[in-house]
Design a protein around this motif. Structure first.
Motif, PDB file in Angstrom:
ATOM      1  N   THR A 127       0.955  -1.259  -0.006  1.00 51.98           N
ATOM      2  CA  THR A 127      -0.054  -0.034   0.188  1.00 51.98           C
ATOM      3  C   THR A 127       0.916   1.164  -0.093  1.00 51.98           C
ATOM      4  O   THR A 127       2.009   1.350   0.532  1.00 51.98           O
ATOM      5  CB  THR A 127      -0.873   0.067   1.159  1.00 51.98           C
ATOM      6  N   ILE A 128       0.205   2.297  -0.662  1.00 55.56           N
ATOM      7  CA  ILE A 128       1.080   3.645  -0.971  1.00 55.56           C
ATOM      8  C   ILE A 128       0.168   4.655  -0.251  1.00 55.56           C
ATOM      9  O   ILE A 128      -1.076   4.697  -0.485  1.00 55.56           O
ATOM     10  CB  ILE A 128       1.250   4.063  -2.193  1.00 55.56           C
ATOM     11  N   ALA A 129       0.582   5.482   0.621  1.00 57.30           N
ATOM     12  CA  ALA A 129      -0.217   6.678   1.302  1.00 57.30           C
ATOM     13  C   ALA A 129       0.379   7.932   0.629  1.00 57.30           C
ATOM     14  O   ALA A 129       1.688   8.047   0.553  1.00 57.30           O
ATOM     15  CB  ALA A 129      -0.092   6.550   2.774  1.00 57.30           C
ATOM     16  N   ILE A 130      -0.601   8.772   0.144  1.00 57.93           N
ATOM     17  CA  ILE A 130      -0.258  10.149  -0.221  1.00 57.93           C
ATOM     18  C   ILE A 130      -0.357  11.114   1.109  1.00 57.93           C
ATOM     19  O   ILE A 130      -1.471  11.165   1.616  1.00 57.93           O
ATOM     20  CB  ILE A 130      -1.016  10.590  -1.348  1.00 57.93           C
ATOM     21  N   ALA A 169       0.414   2.397   6.108  1.00 61.72           N
ATOM     22  CA  ALA A 169       1.160   2.242   4.707  1.00 61.72           C
ATOM     23  C   ALA A 169       2.462   1.568   4.447  1.00 61.72           C
ATOM     24  O   ALA A 169       3.248   1.818   5.615  1.00 61.72           O
ATOM     25  CB  ALA A 169       1.097   3.642   3.776  1.00 61.72           C
ATOM     26  N   ASP A 170       2.800   0.811   3.533  1.00 62.03           N
ATOM     27  CA  ASP A 170       3.949   0.307   3.281  1.00 62.03           C
ATOM     28  C   ASP A 170       4.945   1.231   2.714  1.00 62.03           C
ATOM     29  O   ASP A 170       6.208   1.522   2.889  1.00 62.03           O
ATOM     30  CB  ASP A 170       4.060  -0.818   2.201  1.00 62.03           C
ATOM     31  N   PHE A 171       4.473   2.322   1.753  1.00 59.09           N
ATOM     32  CA  PHE A 171       5.344   3.437   1.100  1.00 59.09           C
ATOM     33  C   PHE A 171       4.720   4.788   1.252  1.00 59.09           C
ATOM     34  O   PHE A 171       3.162   4.697   1.318  1.00 59.09           O
ATOM     35  CB  PHE A 171       5.463   3.091  -0.581  1.00 59.09           C
ATOM     36  N   ILE A 172       5.208   5.600   1.406  1.00 59.33           N
ATOM     37  CA  ILE A 172       4.630   7.024   1.621  1.00 59.33           C
ATOM     38  C   ILE A 172       4.972   7.887   0.439  1.00 59.33           C
ATOM     39  O   ILE A 172       6.415   8.052   0.393  1.00 59.33           O
ATOM     40  CB  ILE A 172       4.711   7.732   2.996  1.00 59.33           C
ATOM     41  N   ILE A 173       4.044   8.647  -0.121  1.00 56.98           N
ATOM     42  CA  ILE A 173       4.633   9.932  -1.114  1.00 56.98           C
ATOM     43  C   ILE A 173       4.042  11.134  -0.462  1.00 56.98           C
ATOM     44  O   ILE A 173       2.870  11.502  -0.470  1.00 56.98           O
ATOM     45  CB  ILE A 173       3.838   9.457  -2.428  1.00 56.98           C
ATOM     46  N   LYS A 174       4.976  12.149  -0.185  1.00 58.31           N
ATOM     47  CA  LYS A 174       4.739  13.362   0.211  1.00 58.31           C
ATOM     48  C   LYS A 174       4.392  14.300  -0.928  1.00 58.31           C
ATOM     49  O   LYS A 174       5.162  14.559  -1.908  1.00 58.31           O
ATOM     50  CB  LYS A 174       5.729  14.010   1.123  1.00 58.31           C
ATOM     51  N   ASN A 175       3.138  14.704  -1.037  1.00 60.96           N
ATOM     52  CA  ASN A 175       2.647  15.661  -2.268  1.00 60.96           C
ATOM     53  C   ASN A 175       2.518  16.888  -1.771  1.00 60.96           C
ATOM     54  O   ASN A 175       1.470  17.658  -1.613  1.00 60.96           O
ATOM     55  CB  ASN A 175       1.036  15.041  -2.550  1.00 60.96           C
ATOM     56  N   THR A 176       3.595  17.709  -1.285  1.00 56.65           N
ATOM     57  CA  THR A 176       3.582  19.074  -0.576  1.00 56.65           C
ATOM     58  C   THR A 176       4.486  20.182  -1.742  1.00 56.65           C
ATOM     59  O   THR A 176       4.580  21.028  -1.244  1.00 56.65           O
ATOM     60  CB  THR A 176       4.038  18.929   0.782  1.00 56.65           C
ATOM     61  N   GLY A 177       4.981  19.507  -2.642  1.00 57.80           N
ATOM     62  CA  GLY A 177       5.980  20.253  -3.237  1.00 57.80           C
ATOM     63  C   GLY A 177       5.417  20.583  -4.877  1.00 57.80           C
ATOM     64  O   GLY A 177       4.107  20.580  -5.005  1.00 57.80           O
ATOM     65  N   THR A 178       6.294  20.492  -5.722  1.00 53.18           N
ATOM     66  CA  THR A 178       5.991  21.021  -7.174  1.00 53.18           C
ATOM     67  C   THR A 178       5.380  19.777  -7.979  1.00 53.18           C
ATOM     68  O   THR A 178       5.723  18.516  -7.492  1.00 53.18           O
ATOM     69  CB  THR A 178       7.107  21.540  -7.849  1.00 53.18           C
ATOM     70  N   ALA A 179       4.877  19.987  -8.940  1.00 52.80           N
ATOM     71  CA  ALA A 179       4.512  18.555  -9.993  1.00 52.80           C
ATOM     72  C   ALA A 179       5.599  17.826 -10.412  1.00 52.80           C
ATOM     73  O   ALA A 179       5.625  16.615 -10.411  1.00 52.80           O
ATOM     74  CB  ALA A 179       3.767  19.276 -11.099  1.00 52.80           C
ATOM     75  N   ASP A 180       6.853  18.546 -10.741  1.00 54.50           N
ATOM     76  CA  ASP A 180       7.894  17.862 -11.069  1.00 54.50           C
ATOM     77  C   ASP A 180       8.526  16.998  -9.942  1.00 54.50           C
ATOM     78  O   ASP A 180       8.890  15.771 -10.076  1.00 54.50           O
ATOM     79  CB  ASP A 180       9.179  18.895 -11.622  1.00 54.50           C
ATOM     80  N   GLU A 181       8.509  17.429  -8.647  1.00 57.99           N
ATOM     81  CA  GLU A 181       9.090  16.733  -7.452  1.00 57.99           C
ATOM     82  C   GLU A 181       8.208  15.450  -7.337  1.00 57.99           C
ATOM     83  O   GLU A 181       8.736  14.464  -7.001  1.00 57.99           O
ATOM     84  CB  GLU A 181       8.929  17.486  -6.259  1.00 57.99           C
ATOM     85  N   LEU A 182       7.076  15.832  -7.617  1.00 60.47           N
ATOM     86  CA  LEU A 182       5.969  14.497  -7.417  1.00 60.47           C
ATOM     87  C   LEU A 182       6.287  13.528  -8.544  1.00 60.47           C
ATOM     88  O   LEU A 182       6.259  12.332  -8.206  1.00 60.47           O
ATOM     89  CB  LEU A 182       4.609  15.042  -7.517  1.00 60.47           C
ATOM     90  N   ASN A 183       6.371  13.917  -9.472  1.00 59.14           N
ATOM     91  CA  ASN A 183       6.807  12.985 -10.651  1.00 59.14           C
ATOM     92  C   ASN A 183       7.855  12.339 -10.421  1.00 59.14           C
ATOM     93  O   ASN A 183       8.041  10.955 -10.858  1.00 59.14           O
ATOM     94  CB  ASN A 183       7.054  13.596 -12.114  1.00 59.14           C
ATOM     95  N   ASP A 184       9.177  12.974  -9.853  1.00 58.05           N
ATOM     96  CA  ASP A 184      10.224  12.308  -9.640  1.00 58.05           C
ATOM     97  C   ASP A 184      10.077  11.175  -8.475  1.00 58.05           C
ATOM     98  O   ASP A 184      10.705  10.156  -8.422  1.00 58.05           O
ATOM     99  CB  ASP A 184      11.252  13.160  -8.901  1.00 58.05           C
TER     100      ASP A 184
END
Length: 198
Positions: A127-130, A169-184
């Motif tokens: 599982t991935i949590a944003i 969650a097993d993995f976490i994606i922080k969605n607090t920056g730019t679109a490019d950072e999120l894509n990376d």
């Protein structure tokens, strides 16, 4: 059959944006919100039961479900929300299973705002949590859906907090920056998942 990876986050966290970033890398996904719409399409048994229960005030002139009107009712009345969930969630779960079984590739995503709350993580290998701040969620949803602040807070109160969700969650994606950072971040996690599945 592809391995199922759950992708979850609260309202306004950017689930669709993240799912689309994975899709650009060739990863298929099944969106629980879209499935939830399918099970209440005109002509469905669920929609007929909803109109019978809540009345004509939530029917649009074209015979569809007025989601905004229904949302006002169910996020003010817990009993009404519970009734709706008991009706629709079994249908949603079965449709999710059908669509996930049709996915191909190494893995596919189950995009679900209430993945942990509804126990659907049991369908997933990982599982991935944003992760976002509540302030960001409120601001995004107010802009996107023209909801007032209290209505957004009522919706947030029915979901796990960011801390609770990330802890599960097993993995976490922080969605607090730019679109490019999120894509990376998405690319990095995609590469890691592929290595796990080799």
């Amino acid at each position: 059959m592809a391995v199922i990876v759950g992708l979850t986050g609260g309202i306004g966290s950017g689930k669709t944006t993240v799912a689309n970033a994975f899709a650009k890398l060739g990863v298929q996904y099944v969106d629980a919100d879209l499935v939830a719409r399918k099970v209440v399409e005109p002509g469905s048994a669920c929609l007929a039961a909803i109109f019978e229960h809540f009345g004509e005030s939530i029917r649009t002139p074209t015979g569809e479900l007025d989601r905004a009107a229904l949302r006002k009712i169910i996020f003010q009345e817990d009993k009404e929300r519970e009734w709706l969930e008991q009706l629709t969630h079994p249908a949603i779960r079965e449709q999710l299973k059908r669509e996930l079984a049709a996915c191909s590739g190494q893995y596919c995503l189950l995009v679900h705002p209430l993945l942990f709350e509804k126990g659907h993580e049991a369908l997933c290998q990982w599982t991935i949590a944003i992760s976002v701040t509540p302030e960001q969620q409120i601001e995004r949803v107010m802009q996107r859906d023209q909801n007032n602040q209290q209505q957004v807070k009522n919706i947030l109160a029915t979901q796990l907090s960011d801390i609770e969700r990330c802890a599960k969650a097993d993995f976490i994606i922080k969605n607090t920056g730019t679109a490019d950072e999120l894509n990376d971040k998405v690319l990095s996690l995609h590469n890691m998942l592929q290595l796990q599945l080799v």
